[in-house]
Design a protein around this motif. Sequence first.
Motif, PDB file in Angstrom:
ATOM      1  N   SER A  88     -16.697  30.373  -3.488  1.00  0.00           N
ATOM      2  CA  SER A  88     -16.245  29.116  -4.105  1.00  0.00           C
ATOM      3  C   SER A  88     -15.999  28.045  -3.047  1.00  0.00           C
ATOM      4  O   SER A  88     -16.279  26.865  -3.276  1.00  0.00           O
ATOM      5  CB  SER A  88     -14.966  29.341  -4.912  1.00  0.00           C
ATOM      6  OG  SER A  88     -15.239  30.150  -6.020  1.00  0.00           O
TER       7      SER A  88
ATOM      8  N   ASP B 134     -20.400  28.073 -10.680  1.00  0.00           N
ATOM      9  CA  ASP B 134     -19.480  29.043 -10.067  1.00  0.00           C
ATOM     10  C   ASP B 134     -18.929  29.947 -11.170  1.00  0.00           C
ATOM     11  O   ASP B 134     -18.026  29.558 -11.905  1.00  0.00           O
ATOM     12  CB  ASP B 134     -18.355  28.319  -9.334  1.00  0.00           C
ATOM     13  CG  ASP B 134     -17.504  29.284  -8.497  1.00  0.00           C
ATOM     14  OD1 ASP B 134     -17.742  30.507  -8.556  1.00  0.00           O
ATOM     15  OD2 ASP B 134     -16.597  28.805  -7.793  1.00  0.00           O
ATOM     16  N   GLU B 135     -19.461  31.137 -11.261  1.00  0.00           N
ATOM     17  CA  GLU B 135     -19.086  32.104 -12.292  1.00  0.00           C
ATOM     18  C   GLU B 135     -19.014  31.428 -13.662  1.00  0.00           C
ATOM     19  O   GLU B 135     -17.968  31.415 -14.313  1.00  0.00           O
ATOM     20  CB  GLU B 135     -17.752  32.746 -11.927  1.00  0.00           C
ATOM     21  CG  GLU B 135     -17.809  33.340 -10.531  1.00  0.00           C
ATOM     22  CD  GLU B 135     -16.774  34.422 -10.302  1.00  0.00           C
ATOM     23  OE1 GLU B 135     -16.435  35.115 -11.270  1.00  0.00           O
ATOM     24  OE2 GLU B 135     -16.340  34.572  -9.166  1.00  0.00           O
TER      25      GLU B 135
END
Length: 334
Positions: free
Chosen positions: A50, A181-182
């Motif tokens: 991240s 991001d995810e």
Amino acid sequence: MSSDPVLVLDDLSIALATISGEVPVVEHLSFSVAQGSTIALVGESGCGKSMTALAIMNLLPQGFRCSGGRILLESEDVVAATPSRRRALRGNRMSMIFQEPMTALNPVFTVGEQIAEALRAHQNLGRRAAAARALDMLRAVQIPAAENRIKAYPHQLSGGMRQRVMIAIALACRPKLLIADEPTTALDVTVQAQVFDLLARLQEEMSTAIILITHDLGAVADIADDVAVLYAGRCIEQGATRVVMEQPLHPYTAGLMVCVPHLQPGVMAARHRLLAEIPGMVPPLGQRPTICAFSDRCTRVGNDCLSEPQPPLFTLAPTQAVACLHPLQRETTA
Ligand SMILES: Nc1ncnc2c1ncn2[C@@H]1O[C@H](COP(=O)(O)OP(=O)(O)OP(=O)(O)O)[C@@H](O)[C@H]1O
Ligand SMILES: [Mg+2]
């Protein structure tokens, strides 16, 4: 179609200021993403995925900074850009979707208003044109009855719909680069698959370059052209997804792939497999050793691993590089 990469990370390092001095968070990370292609960043929690994404977006939290290397978006140095230029790059040329859409969406505005706002802020569209484009985007992300849903507030939509709205906002200005991001961890399994399919379809339409951060190795196998495996802030293996997943060379990557059944060409083999459990823990920030950070968990550890500095990535096959003194052997296929 331009053959220059959309994004180049060149030896990027990120550091965090602490009371006892700066500690490295990400070290010497290099990769590039071409137009229309996807790179996946994988690795256990805390390895710096991240922070890498936030560095690219110029959204690092307070205390973090890019301490070395360069980030080039279409050849433009993102880190050196002025604050106003950075804002212009975000949204227009790159955008990001986050894990939890409920916290990223504003509860007091309708989804239509939020998509239109992105268009008005970045593309100088008038109110009417922005509203029309917002409706187009809701249709593009396959929200049923988009004409009605455009007036809905985020809490009136399901989690999957909200994530589709996030994708609509992120892609409204047709950015060159999308960082996800995810994007699906908050969703149930069938909806996850739909969101990944949607991303792949929109990518094809818009030729977006995508950085996908996920723990879902099946999705990586399915969507990503390339993969970079991070461990304790460093890339320990990198290459074409199929090659890395079928013949991982780093013992850590091999451990991650343990639960992924053999990937056959064209077969989505393991969509919902998550990263396998490898005994032990990633060393915390500020306590990373100068030797290989995986050595205390590694089954192939040798004396040299415990005395020599962390090895850099070196290329072992045309599309595969590994940072290990004792990599696994490549099987000869011919
Ligand atoms: N706001 C913060 N302040 C201090 N340290 C932080 C902060 N956010 C993250 N970190 C630390 O920075 C390091 C990198 O974190 P990062 O969020 O990039 O990990 P990640 O790979 O995205 O993990 P995950 O899979 O859990 O999302 C971790 O050690 C984490 O504990
Ligand atoms: Mg993360």
